[in-house]
Scaffold this motif. Structure first.
Motif, PDB file in Angstrom:
ATOM      1  N   CYS A  31      10.460  10.796  -2.843  1.00  0.00           N
ATOM      2  CA  CYS A  31       9.273  10.050  -3.263  1.00  0.00           C
ATOM      3  C   CYS A  31       8.407   9.843  -2.025  1.00  0.00           C
ATOM      4  O   CYS A  31       8.884   9.344  -1.009  1.00  0.00           O
ATOM      5  CB  CYS A  31       9.681   8.713  -3.860  1.00  0.00           C
ATOM      6  N   PHE A  32       7.140  10.203  -2.131  1.00  0.00           N
ATOM      7  CA  PHE A  32       6.223  10.100  -1.003  1.00  0.00           C
ATOM      8  C   PHE A  32       4.943   9.446  -1.508  1.00  0.00           C
ATOM      9  O   PHE A  32       4.353   9.906  -2.493  1.00  0.00           O
ATOM     10  CB  PHE A  32       5.958  11.510  -0.450  1.00  0.00           C
ATOM     11  N   GLU A  33       4.535   8.379  -0.849  1.00  0.00           N
ATOM     12  CA  GLU A  33       3.415   7.567  -1.325  1.00  0.00           C
ATOM     13  C   GLU A  33       2.187   8.394  -1.706  1.00  0.00           C
ATOM     14  O   GLU A  33       1.626   8.227  -2.784  1.00  0.00           O
ATOM     15  CB  GLU A  33       3.034   6.545  -0.259  1.00  0.00           C
ATOM     16  N   ALA A  34       1.778   9.306  -0.836  1.00  0.00           N
ATOM     17  CA  ALA A  34       0.532  10.048  -1.058  1.00  0.00           C
ATOM     18  C   ALA A  34       0.563  10.885  -2.335  1.00  0.00           C
ATOM     19  O   ALA A  34      -0.473  11.115  -2.944  1.00  0.00           O
ATOM     20  CB  ALA A  34       0.240  10.937   0.140  1.00  0.00           C
ATOM     21  N   ARG A  35       1.728  11.310  -2.762  1.00  0.00           N
ATOM     22  CA  ARG A  35       1.781  12.167  -3.944  1.00  0.00           C
ATOM     23  C   ARG A  35       2.457  11.525  -5.147  1.00  0.00           C
ATOM     24  O   ARG A  35       2.263  11.965  -6.275  1.00  0.00           O
ATOM     25  CB  ARG A  35       2.480  13.486  -3.621  1.00  0.00           C
ATOM     26  N   ASP A  36       3.273  10.478  -4.923  1.00  0.00           N
ATOM     27  CA  ASP A  36       4.097   9.955  -6.009  1.00  0.00           C
ATOM     28  C   ASP A  36       3.737   8.560  -6.499  1.00  0.00           C
ATOM     29  O   ASP A  36       4.214   8.144  -7.545  1.00  0.00           O
ATOM     30  CB  ASP A  36       5.574   9.969  -5.591  1.00  0.00           C
ATOM     31  N   PHE A  37       2.924   7.820  -5.754  1.00  0.00           N
ATOM     32  CA  PHE A  37       2.555   6.485  -6.220  1.00  0.00           C
ATOM     33  C   PHE A  37       1.542   6.608  -7.353  1.00  0.00           C
ATOM     34  O   PHE A  37       0.705   7.507  -7.353  1.00  0.00           O
ATOM     35  CB  PHE A  37       1.960   5.651  -5.079  1.00  0.00           C
ATOM     36  N   LEU A  38       1.652   5.697  -8.314  1.00  0.00           N
ATOM     37  CA  LEU A  38       0.759   5.725  -9.465  1.00  0.00           C
ATOM     38  C   LEU A  38      -0.620   5.198  -9.087  1.00  0.00           C
ATOM     39  O   LEU A  38      -0.745   4.070  -8.607  1.00  0.00           O
ATOM     40  CB  LEU A  38       1.332   4.874 -10.597  1.00  0.00           C
ATOM     41  N   PRO A  39      -1.667   6.012  -9.299  1.00  0.00           N
ATOM     42  CA  PRO A  39      -3.015   5.535  -8.988  1.00  0.00           C
ATOM     43  C   PRO A  39      -3.395   4.372  -9.907  1.00  0.00           C
ATOM     44  O   PRO A  39      -3.026   4.358 -11.073  1.00  0.00           O
ATOM     45  CB  PRO A  39      -3.911   6.750  -9.240  1.00  0.00           C
ATOM     46  N   GLY A  40      -4.101   3.430  -9.359  1.00  0.00           N
ATOM     47  CA  GLY A  40      -4.549   2.270 -10.135  1.00  0.00           C
ATOM     48  C   GLY A  40      -3.506   1.179 -10.239  1.00  0.00           C
ATOM     49  O   GLY A  40      -3.808   0.066 -10.640  1.00  0.00           O
ATOM     50  N   GLU A  41      -2.276   1.483  -9.897  1.00  0.00           N
ATOM     51  CA  GLU A  41      -1.192   0.497  -9.924  1.00  0.00           C
ATOM     52  C   GLU A  41      -1.287  -0.365  -8.667  1.00  0.00           C
ATOM     53  O   GLU A  41      -1.712   0.097  -7.609  1.00  0.00           O
ATOM     54  CB  GLU A  41       0.152   1.240  -9.961  1.00  0.00           C
ATOM     55  N   ASP A  42      -0.881  -1.602  -8.774  1.00  0.00           N
ATOM     56  CA  ASP A  42      -0.845  -2.494  -7.622  1.00  0.00           C
ATOM     57  C   ASP A  42       0.009  -1.863  -6.523  1.00  0.00           C
ATOM     58  O   ASP A  42       1.110  -1.369  -6.787  1.00  0.00           O
ATOM     59  CB  ASP A  42      -0.246  -3.844  -8.062  1.00  0.00           C
ATOM     60  N   HIS A  43      -0.512  -1.849  -5.279  1.00  0.00           N
ATOM     61  CA  HIS A  43       0.168  -1.171  -4.171  1.00  0.00           C
ATOM     62  C   HIS A  43       1.559  -1.757  -3.923  1.00  0.00           C
ATOM     63  O   HIS A  43       2.527  -1.007  -3.724  1.00  0.00           O
ATOM     64  CB  HIS A  43      -0.689  -1.240  -2.903  1.00  0.00           C
ATOM     65  N   LEU A  44       1.674  -3.065  -3.944  1.00  0.00           N
ATOM     66  CA  LEU A  44       2.967  -3.700  -3.722  1.00  0.00           C
ATOM     67  C   LEU A  44       3.959  -3.328  -4.828  1.00  0.00           C
ATOM     68  O   LEU A  44       5.134  -3.085  -4.557  1.00  0.00           O
ATOM     69  CB  LEU A  44       2.810  -5.219  -3.616  1.00  0.00           C
ATOM     70  N   SER A  45       3.484  -3.241  -6.056  1.00  0.00           N
ATOM     71  CA  SER A  45       4.354  -2.825  -7.169  1.00  0.00           C
ATOM     72  C   SER A  45       4.837  -1.394  -6.977  1.00  0.00           C
ATOM     73  O   SER A  45       6.003  -1.078  -7.244  1.00  0.00           O
ATOM     74  CB  SER A  45       3.615  -2.934  -8.504  1.00  0.00           C
ATOM     75  N   ASN A  46       3.944  -0.504  -6.531  1.00  0.00           N
ATOM     76  CA  ASN A  46       4.337   0.873  -6.244  1.00  0.00           C
ATOM     77  C   ASN A  46       5.419   0.919  -5.171  1.00  0.00           C
ATOM     78  O   ASN A  46       6.405   1.647  -5.301  1.00  0.00           O
ATOM     79  CB  ASN A  46       3.129   1.694  -5.769  1.00  0.00           C
ATOM     80  N   ILE A  47       5.231   0.147  -4.110  1.00  0.00           N
ATOM     81  CA  ILE A  47       6.213   0.116  -3.017  1.00  0.00           C
ATOM     82  C   ILE A  47       7.550  -0.404  -3.533  1.00  0.00           C
ATOM     83  O   ILE A  47       8.603   0.208  -3.316  1.00  0.00           O
ATOM     84  CB  ILE A  47       5.712  -0.758  -1.845  1.00  0.00           C
ATOM     85  N   ARG A  48       7.513  -1.522  -4.224  1.00  0.00           N
ATOM     86  CA  ARG A  48       8.739  -2.139  -4.742  1.00  0.00           C
ATOM     87  C   ARG A  48       9.455  -1.190  -5.714  1.00  0.00           C
ATOM     88  O   ARG A  48      10.668  -0.995  -5.618  1.00  0.00           O
ATOM     89  CB  ARG A  48       8.412  -3.470  -5.425  1.00  0.00           C
ATOM     90  N   ASP A  49       8.705  -0.563  -6.634  1.00  0.00           N
ATOM     91  CA  ASP A  49       9.316   0.359  -7.599  1.00  0.00           C
ATOM     92  C   ASP A  49       9.943   1.564  -6.902  1.00  0.00           C
ATOM     93  O   ASP A  49      11.012   2.022  -7.283  1.00  0.00           O
ATOM     94  CB  ASP A  49       8.282   0.830  -8.627  1.00  0.00           C
ATOM     95  N   ALA A  50       9.263   2.069  -5.869  1.00  0.00           N
ATOM     96  CA  ALA A  50       9.792   3.223  -5.134  1.00  0.00           C
ATOM     97  C   ALA A  50      11.083   2.853  -4.412  1.00  0.00           C
ATOM     98  O   ALA A  50      12.059   3.612  -4.435  1.00  0.00           O
ATOM     99  CB  ALA A  50       8.754   3.744  -4.140  1.00  0.00           C
ATOM    100  N   ILE A  51      11.106   1.687  -3.790  1.00  0.00           N
ATOM    101  CA  ILE A  51      12.301   1.257  -3.044  1.00  0.00           C
ATOM    102  C   ILE A  51      13.466   0.996  -3.985  1.00  0.00           C
ATOM    103  O   ILE A  51      14.578   1.476  -3.773  1.00  0.00           O
ATOM    104  CB  ILE A  51      11.981   0.018  -2.178  1.00  0.00           C
TER     105      ILE A  51
END
Length: 171
Positions: A31-51
């Motif tokens: 999982c890599f932020e630039a390609r796998d984080f959901l656009p429009g989603e809260d950044h902290l939520s993306n980080i937490r979900d990825a971890i």
């Protein structure tokens, strides 16, 4: 996790290599932020979900990482998960010329460095294969983490900006 300033280096040095190694055998997905984080989603939520949704979190700690509040927050969340599950789910990789004292400035990083093993990117290209073997071993290995004993003696590190007035004598 890495600083956006380190994105190209991480993609070239780590992500392509790890994706090729793991995706061929369908072992893991990186999982890599630039390609796998959901656009429009809260950044902290993306980080937490990825971890919390990952087997392991690799934090690429550079000078830029240490300046980035989001990176430090991600490190703190990954360390929190590690302590919650008591499993070694956080891998710290130091890249570039980051002095030990720079790592010690940040509470979460300092706590990790004092008690855990971390990897350092090799300066000599001849050491890269050995390094990748160590990294892959850390990613695939499931080890338990000992719970910190509250009564255990703490390392003798003086608090920052703490002056003991009783130690001073009037001249």
């Amino acid at each position: 996790m890495c600083s956006n300033m380190d994105y190209r280096w991480v993609e070239a040095a780590l992500l392509k290599k790890l994706d090729n190694m793991f995706s061929e055998e369908n072992i893991l997905h990186c999982c890599f932020e630039a390609r796998d984080f959901l656009p429009g989603e809260d950044h902290l939520s993306n980080i937490r979900d990825a971890i919390w949704g990952s087997k392991k979190t690799v934090c690429v700690v550079s000078k830029e990482f240490l300046k980035d509040g989001w990176c430090l927050e991600a490190f703190t969340l990954a360390q929190g998960r590690m302590l919650n599950e008591l499993k070694n789910v956080l891998i710290m990789l130091v890249v570039g010329k980051v002095a030990h004292y720079q790592l010690m400035k940040y509470n979460a990083v300092r706590a990790f460095v004092q008690r855990r093993e971390y990897l350092i990117w090799p300066e000599d290209p001849q050491d890269l294969e050995w390094f990748y073997e160590r990294l892959v071993s850390q990613i695939l290995k499931d080890t338990e983490v000992k719970k910190l004993d509250e009564d255990a003696p703490k390392p003798d590190i003086p608090p920052e900006n703490d002056i003991q007035l009783e130690d001073m004598q009037a001249q």
